[in-house]
Design a protein around this motif. Sequence first.
Motif, PDB file in Angstrom:
ATOM      1  N   PRO A  48      45.511 -12.269  38.258  1.00 18.39           N
ATOM      2  CA  PRO A  48      44.215 -11.597  38.192  1.00 18.39           C
ATOM      3  C   PRO A  48      43.423 -11.890  39.446  1.00 18.39           C
ATOM      4  CG  PRO A  48      44.103 -13.629  36.984  1.00 18.39           C
ATOM      5  CD  PRO A  48      45.498 -13.548  37.531  1.00 18.39           C
ATOM      6  N   ALA A  49      42.616 -10.947  39.841  1.00  9.47           N
ATOM      7  CA  ALA A  49      41.720 -11.189  40.967  1.00  9.47           C
ATOM      8  C   ALA A  49      40.306 -11.128  40.434  1.00  9.47           C
ATOM      9  CB  ALA A  49      41.950 -10.138  42.033  1.00  9.47           C
ATOM     10  N   CYS A  50      39.492 -12.037  40.900  1.00  8.35           N
ATOM     11  CA  CYS A  50      38.106 -12.095  40.460  1.00  8.35           C
ATOM     12  C   CYS A  50      37.242 -11.244  41.363  1.00  8.35           C
ATOM     13  CB  CYS A  50      37.644 -13.528  40.542  1.00  8.35           C
ATOM     14  SG  CYS A  50      37.453 -14.182  38.952  1.00  8.35           S
ATOM     15  N   SER A  51      36.328 -10.522  40.766  1.00 18.94           N
ATOM     16  CA  SER A  51      35.390  -9.710  41.516  1.00 18.94           C
ATOM     17  C   SER A  51      34.529 -10.598  42.416  1.00 18.94           C
ATOM     18  CB  SER A  51      34.512  -8.978  40.513  1.00 18.94           C
ATOM     19  OG  SER A  51      33.317  -8.561  41.109  1.00 18.94           O
ATOM     20  N   ALA A  52      34.084 -10.051  43.516  1.00 16.70           N
ATOM     21  CA  ALA A  52      33.192 -10.807  44.404  1.00 16.70           C
ATOM     22  C   ALA A  52      31.758 -10.777  43.863  1.00 16.70           C
ATOM     23  CB  ALA A  52      33.243 -10.214  45.802  1.00 16.70           C
ATOM     24  N   TYR A  53      31.491  -9.929  42.884  1.00 22.58           N
ATOM     25  CA  TYR A  53      30.139  -9.812  42.331  1.00 22.58           C
ATOM     26  C   TYR A  53      29.836 -10.923  41.324  1.00 22.58           C
ATOM     27  CZ  TYR A  53      29.923  -5.001  44.081  1.00 22.58           C
ATOM     28  OH  TYR A  53      29.911  -3.880  44.866  1.00 22.58           O
ATOM     29  N   SER A  54      28.546 -11.122  41.094  1.00 20.48           N
ATOM     30  CA  SER A  54      28.086 -11.949  39.976  1.00 20.48           C
ATOM     31  C   SER A  54      27.689 -11.021  38.836  1.00 20.48           C
ATOM     32  CB  SER A  54      26.857 -12.756  40.375  1.00 20.48           C
ATOM     33  OG  SER A  54      27.221 -13.822  41.194  1.00 20.48           O
ATOM     34  N   TYR A  55      27.853 -11.522  37.609  1.00 21.05           N
ATOM     35  CA  TYR A  55      27.464 -10.748  36.428  1.00 21.05           C
ATOM     36  C   TYR A  55      26.598 -11.605  35.530  1.00 21.05           C
ATOM     37  CZ  TYR A  55      30.952  -7.398  37.902  1.00 21.05           C
ATOM     38  OH  TYR A  55      31.659  -6.478  38.635  1.00 21.05           O
ATOM     39  N   CYS A  56      25.552 -10.983  34.978  1.00 27.13           N
ATOM     40  CA  CYS A  56      24.652 -11.707  34.086  1.00 27.13           C
ATOM     41  C   CYS A  56      24.423 -10.852  32.840  1.00 27.13           C
ATOM     42  CB  CYS A  56      23.322 -11.962  34.811  1.00 27.13           C
ATOM     43  SG  CYS A  56      22.072 -12.746  33.776  1.00 27.13           S
ATOM     44  N   GLY A  57      24.711 -11.410  31.671  1.00 25.41           N
ATOM     45  CA  GLY A  57      24.568 -10.668  30.418  1.00 25.41           C
ATOM     46  C   GLY A  57      23.443 -11.255  29.574  1.00 25.41           C
ATOM     47  N   VAL A  58      22.511 -10.412  29.160  1.00 29.83           N
ATOM     48  CA  VAL A  58      21.375 -10.857  28.344  1.00 29.83           C
ATOM     49  C   VAL A  58      21.452 -10.164  26.982  1.00 29.83           C
ATOM     50  CG1 VAL A  58      18.852 -10.966  28.171  1.00 29.83           C
ATOM     51  CG2 VAL A  58      19.958 -11.134  30.420  1.00 29.83           C
ATOM     52  N   VAL A  59      21.374 -10.960  25.925  1.00 31.21           N
ATOM     53  CA  VAL A  59      21.490 -10.412  24.574  1.00 31.21           C
ATOM     54  C   VAL A  59      20.114 -10.033  24.035  1.00 31.21           C
ATOM     55  CG1 VAL A  59      22.092 -10.984  22.177  1.00 31.21           C
ATOM     56  CG2 VAL A  59      23.594 -11.702  24.071  1.00 31.21           C
ATOM     57  N   LEU A  60      20.006  -8.836  23.485  1.00 29.39           N
ATOM     58  CA  LEU A  60      18.818  -8.432  22.734  1.00 29.39           C
ATOM     59  C   LEU A  60      19.146  -8.607  21.254  1.00 29.39           C
ATOM     60  CD1 LEU A  60      17.646  -5.133  24.496  1.00 29.39           C
ATOM     61  CD2 LEU A  60      17.140  -7.496  25.060  1.00 29.39           C
ATOM     62  N   ALA A  61      18.319  -9.428  20.582  1.00 29.24           N
ATOM     63  CA  ALA A  61      18.589  -9.726  19.171  1.00 29.24           C
ATOM     64  C   ALA A  61      17.414  -9.274  18.317  1.00 29.24           C
ATOM     65  CB  ALA A  61      18.829 -11.228  19.000  1.00 29.24           C
ATOM     66  N   ALA A  62      17.697  -9.058  17.039  1.00 35.15           N
ATOM     67  CA  ALA A  62      16.642  -8.670  16.097  1.00 35.15           C
ATOM     68  C   ALA A  62      15.734  -9.878  15.855  1.00 35.15           C
ATOM     69  CB  ALA A  62      17.268  -8.225  14.778  1.00 35.15           C
ATOM     70  N   LYS A  63      14.416  -9.650  15.847  1.00 39.11           N
ATOM     71  CA  LYS A  63      13.490 -10.758  15.600  1.00 39.11           C
ATOM     72  C   LYS A  63      13.843 -11.436  14.287  1.00 39.11           C
ATOM     73  CE  LYS A  63       9.587  -9.724  18.532  1.00 39.11           C
ATOM     74  NZ  LYS A  63       8.303  -8.994  18.677  1.00 39.11           N
ATOM     75  N   GLY A  64      13.851 -12.773  14.309  1.00 37.62           N
ATOM     76  CA  GLY A  64      14.244 -13.523  13.121  1.00 37.62           C
ATOM     77  C   GLY A  64      15.634 -14.119  13.231  1.00 37.62           C
ATOM     78  N   TYR A  65      16.509 -13.437  13.979  1.00 31.92           N
ATOM     79  CA  TYR A  65      17.865 -13.945  14.181  1.00 31.92           C
ATOM     80  C   TYR A  65      17.803 -15.329  14.805  1.00 31.92           C
ATOM     81  CZ  TYR A  65      22.448 -14.540  16.315  1.00 31.92           C
ATOM     82  OH  TYR A  65      23.669 -15.043  16.694  1.00 31.92           O
ATOM     83  N   PRO A  66      18.597 -16.310  14.439  1.00 30.50           N
ATOM     84  CA  PRO A  66      19.749 -16.254  13.544  1.00 30.50           C
ATOM     85  C   PRO A  66      19.388 -16.479  12.072  1.00 30.50           C
ATOM     86  CG  PRO A  66      19.649 -18.412  14.535  1.00 30.50           C
ATOM     87  CD  PRO A  66      18.485 -17.642  15.080  1.00 30.50           C
ATOM     88  N   GLY A  67      18.107 -16.505  11.752  1.00 31.28           N
ATOM     89  CA  GLY A  67      17.693 -16.559  10.354  1.00 31.28           C
ATOM     90  C   GLY A  67      17.650 -15.146   9.789  1.00 31.28           C
ATOM     91  N   LYS A  68      16.676 -14.896   8.929  1.00 32.25           N
ATOM     92  CA  LYS A  68      16.552 -13.571   8.302  1.00 32.25           C
ATOM     93  C   LYS A  68      16.067 -12.529   9.305  1.00 32.25           C
ATOM     94  CE  LYS A  68      15.788 -13.404   3.433  1.00 32.25           C
ATOM     95  NZ  LYS A  68      15.045 -13.938   2.363  1.00 32.25           N
ATOM     96  N   TYR A  69      16.689 -11.394   9.309  1.00 35.40           N
ATOM     97  CA  TYR A  69      16.250 -10.317  10.198  1.00 35.40           C
ATOM     98  C   TYR A  69      16.523  -8.985   9.529  1.00 35.40           C
ATOM     99  CZ  TYR A  69      21.245 -10.162  11.064  1.00 35.40           C
ATOM    100  OH  TYR A  69      22.602 -10.083  10.892  1.00 35.40           O
TER     101      TYR A  69
END
Length: 417
Positions: A321-342
Amino acid sequence: MKILVIGRGGREHAIAWKLAQSALKPQLFFAPGNDGMLTLRNVETCRVPIEETDVEGLLAFVKENGIDLTVVGPEAALMCGIADAFKAAGERIFAPTREAALIEGSKQFAKELMAKYDIPTARFRTFEQYDAAKAYLDEVGAPIVIKYDGLAAGKGVVVAQTQEEADEALRDMLLDNRFGQGKVVMEEFLQGPEFSLMAMVNGEQVVPLSVAQDHKRAYDHDKGPNTGGMGAYTPVPVIPKAQIDWAVEHIMKPTAAALVKEGRPFCGILYGGLMLTQDGPKVIEFNARFGDPETEVVLPALEGDLLQMILDLLEHKPVAPACSAYSYCGVVLAAKGYPGKYEKKLPLRNLDNASQTVFHMGTQRVDGQWYSNGGRVLCVVGRGNTFEEARKDAYEGVENLITPDLFYRTDIGWQAI
Ligand code: AMP
Ligand code: GLY
């Protein structure tokens, strides 16, 4: 070529997205998948209403429809013996057998394997009885880490700073049987930056992917309850390349070889949850599958044809495998209340005009309108020449997609700044 992807989250969307780019032009089936996965372009897609753990149903589908390869996302399917059943039936699958997946399914098995083969990890003891565990705690004191031995949906680990906290965890797990009747592993407390090193493995063949870092706590500054993961990025500048290479040679390869020696050869993704301690990288845990949300950044950073790589690996052909020269950043959008009740069925916006790559973690489409369908809803992945640029790109995507019903961490990748 017909490919079946098992699972329904952002990880599986990322796997499908990467497979869809293959020069082999596959036709993709998802069991059960999510509606986001049906938006992949330039590829035929289809959702099949079969649960991840319905091994018989999945096998029957594969036989009836002439599926050429099955790729498995979630751990639950592994522990149901999906790879065993497929292999017995002569069906091609990229996933470990139940016996090999025990490296994730049983902390005790993983720790004993590491001890036997000198794979660096925290010192540990295993206990079934509260009294013996408490006596050991009184002897060694805190801080100490207490882990339930078995799948506990990510809630089975207590990093206890005080003896009282540790005792409470032991009572919870061994006297009140909070996760069912079981054992606990008590571990030495380690310190240092954590990182996730995933490798494609078949027997002794180990093909490392780029290193990522997860963010398990719900809120900024690593505050709040543990979640499935609120964001990830790759590469990880605080982990020097020499340490990654060391971890591949002294952790990932010996672990794959150990599993072969034990008569449980591993096929699939071996995920090392590692910590860079003062004494070098050590194993915190192994998983027997793609990490989530690490996969959502690691697969975009993978240069090469994932489908061809899997097919080659399954035939023990060389894979580079070859690794990309780029950087990647992933941000999660979660339902308010998560990981409890949502709440579910929260309306989403701008999904059809996002300029970043957006993986659907828990969504549904009703009458052409997008809604949430889970605690973690979307993973917005930014790309850049530097981490800073990738991060900026990701948060621009977040601004475009955020609604009052959702929340996110604003500090994904803080260790890289
Ligand atoms: P695990 O489910 O084993 O990955 O543990 C969850 C989290 O607990 C890890 O990501 C670490 O942050 C923490 N942790 C687990 N084991 C240790 C340890 N031996 N020392 C310090 N922290 C740990
Ligand atoms: N991101 C950690 C995991 O997939 O278990």
